[in-house]
Design a protein around this motif. Structure first.
Motif, PDB file in Angstrom:
ATOM      1  N   SER A  16       4.017  57.376  79.840  1.00  0.00           N
ATOM      2  CA  SER A  16       5.449  57.889  79.616  1.00  0.00           C
ATOM      3  C   SER A  16       5.781  58.982  78.979  1.00  0.00           C
ATOM      4  N   LEU A  17       5.052  59.423  77.860  1.00  0.00           N
ATOM      5  CA  LEU A  17       5.398  60.471  77.163  1.00  0.00           C
ATOM      6  C   LEU A  17       4.900  61.746  77.666  1.00  0.00           C
ATOM      7  N   SER A  18       3.724  61.559  78.229  1.00  0.00           N
ATOM      8  CA  SER A  18       3.039  62.937  78.723  1.00  0.00           C
ATOM      9  C   SER A  18       3.045  63.151  80.364  1.00  0.00           C
ATOM     10  N   LEU A  19       3.334  61.992  80.973  1.00  0.00           N
ATOM     11  CA  LEU A  19       3.157  62.145  82.536  1.00  0.00           C
ATOM     12  C   LEU A  19       4.455  61.909  83.351  1.00  0.00           C
ATOM     13  N   ASP A  20       4.982  60.697  83.228  1.00  0.00           N
ATOM     14  CA  ASP A  20       6.055  60.257  83.830  1.00  0.00           C
ATOM     15  C   ASP A  20       6.617  59.314  83.247  1.00  0.00           C
ATOM     16  N   VAL A  21       8.091  59.372  82.845  1.00  0.00           N
ATOM     17  CA  VAL A  21       8.789  58.278  82.018  1.00  0.00           C
ATOM     18  C   VAL A  21       8.580  56.862  82.736  1.00  0.00           C
ATOM     19  N   ARG A  22       8.667  56.892  83.955  1.00  0.00           N
ATOM     20  CA  ARG A  22       8.572  55.368  84.802  1.00  0.00           C
ATOM     21  C   ARG A  22       7.517  54.924  84.302  1.00  0.00           C
ATOM     22  N   TRP A  23       6.150  55.306  83.499  1.00  0.00           N
ATOM     23  CA  TRP A  23       5.388  54.287  83.171  1.00  0.00           C
ATOM     24  C   TRP A  23       6.110  53.319  81.881  1.00  0.00           C
ATOM     25  N   ALA A  24       7.060  53.929  81.340  1.00  0.00           N
ATOM     26  CA  ALA A  24       7.636  52.948  80.191  1.00  0.00           C
ATOM     27  C   ALA A  24       8.118  51.483  80.887  1.00  0.00           C
ATOM     28  N   ARG A  31      11.290  64.792  72.959  1.00  0.00           N
ATOM     29  CA  ARG A  31      12.286  64.888  74.214  1.00  0.00           C
ATOM     30  C   ARG A  31      11.921  63.477  74.878  1.00  0.00           C
ATOM     31  N   ALA A  32      10.374  63.555  75.128  1.00  0.00           N
ATOM     32  CA  ALA A  32       9.930  62.524  75.889  1.00  0.00           C
ATOM     33  C   ALA A  32      10.200  60.920  75.199  1.00  0.00           C
ATOM     34  N   LEU A  33      10.377  60.950  73.967  1.00  0.00           N
ATOM     35  CA  LEU A  33      10.793  59.670  73.263  1.00  0.00           C
ATOM     36  C   LEU A  33      12.245  59.420  73.658  1.00  0.00           C
ATOM     37  N   LEU A  34      13.069  60.243  73.409  1.00  0.00           N
ATOM     38  CA  LEU A  34      14.348  60.008  73.764  1.00  0.00           C
ATOM     39  C   LEU A  34      14.608  59.208  75.108  1.00  0.00           C
ATOM     40  N   TRP A  35      13.642  59.508  75.908  1.00  0.00           N
ATOM     41  CA  TRP A  35      13.674  58.458  77.324  1.00  0.00           C
ATOM     42  C   TRP A  35      12.910  57.434  77.224  1.00  0.00           C
ATOM     43  N   SER A  36      11.738  57.527  76.789  1.00  0.00           N
ATOM     44  CA  SER A  36      10.713  56.222  77.047  1.00  0.00           C
ATOM     45  C   SER A  36      11.081  55.099  76.128  1.00  0.00           C
ATOM     46  N   LEU A  37      11.416  55.575  74.719  1.00  0.00           N
ATOM     47  CA  LEU A  37      11.807  54.504  73.675  1.00  0.00           C
ATOM     48  C   LEU A  37      12.745  53.422  73.916  1.00  0.00           C
TER      49      LEU A  37
END
Length: 625
Positions: free
Chosen positions: A179-187, A228-234
């Motif tokens: 979710s952090l490196s490829l696609d946030v939908r993995w979260a 930036r990715a953590l702002l979406w995934s977490l």
């Protein structure tokens, strides 16, 4: 060898690791004076108290469903009666329970549960190592170290069914990193796995795995891209988990608010003892000076994996290449979990800090952090082999030398797999109790005296309750419970009239009361705030004080007093039904529906392009502001 065939061989090997570890749960072989003796064990639970506790929980849910056609809400069969749905360790409503209870005997259903979790663990570890750049051999090694170690064997084999969701952690970490490196939908998958662990009764796996993901997130704050990715995934992981698990989370929180479980900080370990847990094949049950027994500590993997892990630590600290940052994140992941496992050590104690937080204040046995730590252990051990293999390729060693390195690696992985599985497999079936037939539950319920705890799992079928308690909750039986084959209801005062039981089921009792004046109808079970009465005023009858404590219309702080289930009734002939329902169930159901809808919307709309566009708009808005 074609890559497709190679992948299938690796998957087959990972499945073989899971089945090899679980082999004793299917056919249990022991050696004695008469030689090797084997017996079919797949439909038998083990002979430990934890096995019997979870077998009784399984039977309670099965009988409530299949015989009485009710939601398993109340467990009348132990401790004078206590909550079931709100018991955080109960295996209901785990999907594997729902898929197996109606056609498999309890022993076979529980073994199926364990084997499926082992498969999820080995295949999840394989996926995690593959994304780290590991070849097929390294994927198999990661599966062995993360999913077949002694921690899993001691707890699953000892009957601690609520610990099996620890096998989700490799898959959770894999999906979170994606979710952090490829696609946030993995979260969404990460949150769903946490919710699944919670529905399965993962009382320790859920908070400990949440801590592990928190450590992973903190270790990534040094990268602007990861921030930036953590702002979406977490937020997606935490928010979706809270909503998806609402169906069970809200009722459990309602119960824990009235009956908080606060435990002391009562143990600590040294780093040397942590290495012992990895290196010792066997140990006496006692582990002085600790208050807990060795099965709470053992996590055997052997000397070679420990050497590989230490080498992986060195590689993470020294080697500089494209994987340096990821290796150091793995190192922080392992170090933080081991630090927490040290417990209440003098000075700065990470476990002590965690113990100040809600939920974590209810956790004991800090050595249980070793379970999730084994994922970091496996990542570092494998990283040493990956670095060696890449170093050989980087220096353009002759193909024959590189092939020799692979052969040595294959022998090393095979030896470790055989050693770990052969050492830990006997732990997976600790004793063999009689099988539990899929019989109907008895409706002539009574509280038994002098019961044998070894027969505890048979109580739901036999219609027997007991004042014996074996549970993790802050709960105790009312001193007013009457044992023996006597009427399970009475009137107080006795001269006010009579009471006759019309029907009985685990969650509901219907009684006809004939009263010449207002009186109390008292049922021979514990009171809890989830009980409701079709008429009259319900509450607790406190035998020591000879008084009735009515349920208040508004919430009061603290637990209600321990007492018998009672209903205040007027004079006359009255049919009253007392029924147990988990408070907060409807709110939790609505939350889960919202969580499913939110997860579906996230999968539909939060593709990388749209996320990048929304992020850019957010940055522009913040810059303008």
């Amino acid at each position: 060898m074609p890559s497709g065939l190679s992948s299938w061989l690796v998957v087959t090997a990972c499945v073989a690791v899971a089945v090899g570890l679980a082999a004793r749960t299917i056919v249990n072989c022991t050696s004695g004076a008469a030689g090797l003796s084997c017996r079919w064990a797949f439909n038998h639970v083990g002979a430990t108290d934890d096995w019997r506790y979870f077998a009784e929980s399984w039977e309670t849910a099965r009988v409530t469903f299949s015989t009485f056609h009710q939601l398993p809400s109340w467990n009348p069969y132990q401790c004078g009666g206590l909550v079931f749905y709100q018991d955080p360790q109960a295996p209901f409503p785990g999907p594997l329970f729902l898929l197996t209870f109606w056609w498999l005997p309890t022993g076979a259903a529980i073994k199926t549960w364990i084997i499926i979790h082992l498969l999820v663990g080995t295949l999840g570890a394989r996926a995690l190592i593959k994304d780290r750049g590991g070849n097929g051999l390294e994927q198999i090694l990661g599966s062995v170290l993360m999913a077949a170690n002694g921690f899993i064997a001691h707890h699953a084999g000892g009957g601690h069914l609520s610990f099996t969701p620890f096998e989700f952690l490799p898959l959770i970490l894999w999906s979170f990193r994606r979710s952090l490196s490829l696609d946030v939908r993995w979260a969404v998958l990460t949150a769903a796995l946490f919710a699944l662990a919670f529905f399965e009764g993962g009382t320790y796996p859920v908070p400990l795995m949440l801590f592990a993901v928190g450590v992973e997130s903190l270790a990534r704050l040094g990268s602007a891209q990861d921030r930036r990715a953590l702002l979406w995934s977490l937020p997606m992981v935490v928010g979706l988990f809270g909503f998806l698990s609402g169906l069970r989370l809200i009722p459990i929180l309602r119960y824990l608010r009235e009956h908080p479980r606060l435990v002391p900080l009562d143990d600590q370990m040294t780093l040397g003892e942590v290495f012992q847990t990895w290196l010792l094949r066997t140990h006496t049950r006692g582990f002085a000076p600790h208050p807990y027994v060795w099965p709470e500590f053992g996590a055997y993997v052997g000397a070679l994996p420990v050497l590989l892990m230490v080498a992986g630590v060195g590689v993470a600290l020294v080697r500089r290449d494209v994987d340096t940052r990821q290796r150091r994140i793995d190192l922080v992941f392992l170090a933080a979990l081991i630090f927490a496992a040290l417990g209440n050590i003098p000075g700065l104690s990470l476990f002590g800090l965690l113990h100040e937080l809600p939920i974590y204040a209810s956790l004991r046995v800090p050595s249980r952090f070793i379970g999730p730590a084994m994922v970091g252990f496996g990542l570092l051990a494998v990283s040493a082999l990956i670095a060696l293999r890449r170093l050989a390729a980087q220096h353009s060693l002759r193909r024959g030398i590189q092939r020799a390195i692979l052969i040595i690696e294959a022998c090393l992985v095979a030896g470790i797999a055989v050693d770990v599985c052969c050492t830990n497999a006997p732990l997976m079936q600790q004793g063999v109790d009689p099988s539990l037939p899929r019989a109907k539950g008895e409706t002539n319920f009574y509280q038994a005296s002098g019961v044998n705890f070894t027969q505890f799992p048979t109580f739901p079928v036999r219609g027997i309750g007991t004042r014996i308690c074996y549970l993790p909750l802050q709960w105790k039986p009312s001193p007013g419970i009457v044992e023996g084959k006597v009427p399970q209801q009475k009137i107080d005062p006795p001269a006010a009239g009579t009471a006759t039981q019309i029907s009985w089921s685990p969650n509901a009792v219907e009684i006809e009361a004939r009263l010449t004046k207002p009186a109390l109808l008292i049922v021979n079970q514990n009171y809890e705030t989830g009980w409701q009465a079709s008429t009259g005023e319900i509450g607790a009858y406190i035998t020591e004080e000879n008084r009735f404590w009515p349920r208040p219309s508004t919430r009061v702080e603290g637990a209600p007093p321990v007492g018998l289930l009672a209903v205040s009734l007027p004079a006359g002939t009255t049919r009253v039904t007392v029924r147990h329902r988990p408070p907060g169930l409807m709110l939790g159901f609505l939350m889960t529906l919202l969580g499913l809808a939110a997860g579906g919307l996230a999968l539909r709309y939060l593709d990388p392009t749209r996320v990048a566009r929304l992020t850019a708009r957010g940055r522009s808005w913040l810059t303008g502001a």
